[in-house]
Design a protein around this motif. Structure first.
Motif, PDB file in Angstrom:
ATOM      1  N   ALA A  65      46.428 -38.997 -68.455  1.00 33.70           N
ATOM      2  CA  ALA A  65      45.329 -38.359 -67.721  1.00 33.70           C
ATOM      3  C   ALA A  65      45.660 -38.267 -66.239  1.00 33.70           C
ATOM      4  N   THR A  66      45.193 -37.188 -65.603  1.00 30.65           N
ATOM      5  CA  THR A  66      45.292 -37.063 -64.157  1.00 30.65           C
ATOM      6  C   THR A  66      44.254 -37.961 -63.489  1.00 30.65           C
ATOM      7  N   SER A  67      43.055 -38.004 -64.085  1.00 33.08           N
ATOM      8  CA  SER A  67      41.995 -38.886 -63.585  1.00 33.08           C
ATOM      9  C   SER A  67      40.984 -39.113 -64.702  1.00 33.08           C
ATOM     10  N   GLY A  68      40.108 -40.100 -64.499  1.00 34.82           N
ATOM     11  CA  GLY A  68      39.060 -40.377 -65.476  1.00 34.82           C
ATOM     12  C   GLY A  68      39.367 -41.593 -66.326  1.00 34.82           C
ATOM     13  N   SER A  69      38.489 -41.852 -67.279  1.00 34.02           N
ATOM     14  CA  SER A  69      38.539 -43.084 -68.052  1.00 34.02           C
ATOM     15  C   SER A  69      38.391 -42.802 -69.553  1.00 34.02           C
ATOM     16  N   ILE A  70      39.165 -43.546 -70.365  1.00 33.82           N
ATOM     17  CA  ILE A  70      39.002 -43.529 -71.826  1.00 33.82           C
ATOM     18  C   ILE A  70      38.875 -44.987 -72.261  1.00 33.82           C
ATOM     19  N   ARG A  71      37.660 -45.397 -72.591  1.00 33.62           N
ATOM     20  CA  ARG A  71      37.436 -46.783 -73.001  1.00 33.62           C
ATOM     21  C   ARG A  71      37.199 -46.845 -74.505  1.00 33.62           C
ATOM     22  N   PHE A  72      37.989 -47.708 -75.155  1.00 37.09           N
ATOM     23  CA  PHE A  72      37.882 -47.925 -76.599  1.00 37.09           C
ATOM     24  C   PHE A  72      37.637 -49.416 -76.812  1.00 37.09           C
ATOM     25  N   ASN A  73      36.433 -49.749 -77.292  1.00 35.06           N
ATOM     26  CA  ASN A  73      36.081 -51.174 -77.454  1.00 35.06           C
ATOM     27  C   ASN A  73      36.377 -51.962 -76.174  1.00 35.06           C
ATOM     28  N   ASN A  74      36.014 -51.374 -75.027  1.00 31.76           N
ATOM     29  CA  ASN A  74      36.179 -52.006 -73.709  1.00 31.76           C
ATOM     30  C   ASN A  74      37.636 -52.122 -73.242  1.00 31.76           C
ATOM     31  N   LEU A  75      38.576 -51.509 -73.960  1.00 32.84           N
ATOM     32  CA  LEU A  75      39.964 -51.419 -73.480  1.00 32.84           C
ATOM     33  C   LEU A  75      40.128 -50.076 -72.763  1.00 32.84           C
ATOM     34  N   GLU A  76      40.793 -50.079 -71.621  1.00 31.05           N
ATOM     35  CA  GLU A  76      41.043 -48.834 -70.885  1.00 31.05           C
ATOM     36  C   GLU A  76      42.354 -48.233 -71.393  1.00 31.05           C
ATOM     37  N   LEU A  77      42.243 -47.189 -72.236  1.00 30.60           N
ATOM     38  CA  LEU A  77      43.426 -46.642 -72.898  1.00 30.60           C
ATOM     39  C   LEU A  77      44.348 -45.902 -71.938  1.00 30.60           C
ATOM     40  N   THR A  78      43.825 -45.393 -70.816  1.00 31.46           N
ATOM     41  CA  THR A  78      44.675 -44.628 -69.893  1.00 31.46           C
ATOM     42  C   THR A  78      45.750 -45.511 -69.259  1.00 31.46           C
ATOM     43  N   LYS A  79      45.577 -46.838 -69.338  1.00 32.76           N
ATOM     44  CA  LYS A  79      46.560 -47.762 -68.762  1.00 32.76           C
ATOM     45  C   LYS A  79      47.537 -48.307 -69.802  1.00 32.76           C
ATOM     46  N   MET A  80      47.376 -47.899 -71.068  1.00 31.08           N
ATOM     47  CA  MET A  80      48.144 -48.510 -72.157  1.00 31.08           C
ATOM     48  C   MET A  80      49.218 -47.573 -72.705  1.00 31.08           C
ATOM     49  N   ARG A  81      50.247 -48.186 -73.316  1.00 28.11           N
ATOM     50  CA  ARG A  81      51.317 -47.415 -73.955  1.00 28.11           C
ATOM     51  C   ARG A  81      50.890 -47.012 -75.364  1.00 28.11           C
TER      52      ARG A  81
END
Length: 253
Positions: A65-81
């Motif tokens: 993502a260029t910006s914004g948030s994707i939260r899955f069960n309180n995990l921030e997916l945009t920071k994950m591999r």
């Protein structure tokens, strides 16, 4: 709907907020907000180029993502591999079936058992009773129990689609994402797929991209319509179908 005082409403399994991705200045997804609950089948529809597949790419980490948030069960997916997102409980099926055609149905499912997917796990993997039990249970769910020992390349196109859904289910994901799951299927296979999605949404969330409106009617709890990377409309299939904006940009064509 008014929330009762003192009663906490369940949080969505997937919460996408202000999600944007730009490719050379073109916003494929533009300030998107999308919330998916547990036990929900959410279908995303819209014209070609609306950003539907890009949203799935962003959720599973294939696109950043260029910006914004994707939260899955309180995990921030945009920071994950990508592989960590899979381990967290997100499973995705692409448009074209991706199965091991030279292996049997049983072996395809067995290879997707979580213990066999890591290098060390694969080296030490044994066909223990819990593996066999899990394979047989999933095979029943996907209508392939009588074909467990058939080589996968002999399956029909629809059966290959079911097998890949089964390979996802072996990992027990909490969010299942499917991109055009009934493309190329017969009418009877589509009906069985609708039944399958209704079953697998119990206890998890299912996010589907689809163009077949009759199929969408048969499975969707809620429908989100995308246009130019934004949410154009959202609600029941009946509400979306009668929305003048949706008719103009999508259903009218």
């Amino acid at each position: 709907m008014t929330q009762p005082i003192g009663v906490e409403m369940p949080k969505p399994v997937l919460a996408i907020e202000d999600l944007t991705v730009s490719f050379d200045g073109f916003k494929a997804v533009d300030s998107l907000n999308l919330y998916v609950d547990r036990n929900e089948v959410r279908v995303v529809i819209g014209p070609n180029g609306a950003g539907k597949t890009t949203v799935l790419d962003l959720i599973c980490g294939k696109t950043r993502a260029t910006s914004g948030s994707i939260r899955f069960n309180n995990l921030e997916l945009t920071k994950m591999r990508e592989h960590d997102i899979v381990r967290a409980g997100v499973g995705r099926k692409f448009q074209t079936p991706s199965i091991y055609e030279n292996l049997t149905v049983f072996e395809n499912l067995e290879m997707s058992f979580p213990r066999g997917r890591k290098v060390l796990g694969a080296l030490a993997f044994r066909r223990t009773p819990d593996v066999v039990e899990r394979v047989e249970a999933v095979a029943r769910d996907i209508f392939l129990h009588d074909l467990l020992h058939q080589q996968a390349d002999l399956l029909s196109h629809g059966q290959k689609q079911w097998l890949e859904i089964g390979m996802l289910l072996m990992q027990e994901p909490e969010l299942v994402m499917l991109d055009e799951p009934v493309a190329g299927m017969s009418v009877s296979e589509r009906e069985k797929t609708a039944e399958l999605l209704g079953r697998i949404s119990q206890g998890r969330s299912v996010l589907v991209i689809e163009h077949d409106m009759e199929f969408v009617k048969s499975i969707a709890h809620r429908v989100t319509v995308l246009h130019q990377g934004k949410v154009l409309a959202e609600g029941s299939m009946d509400a979306v179908q009668t929305d003048p904006k949706v008719i103009e940009v999508y259903l009218g064509h």
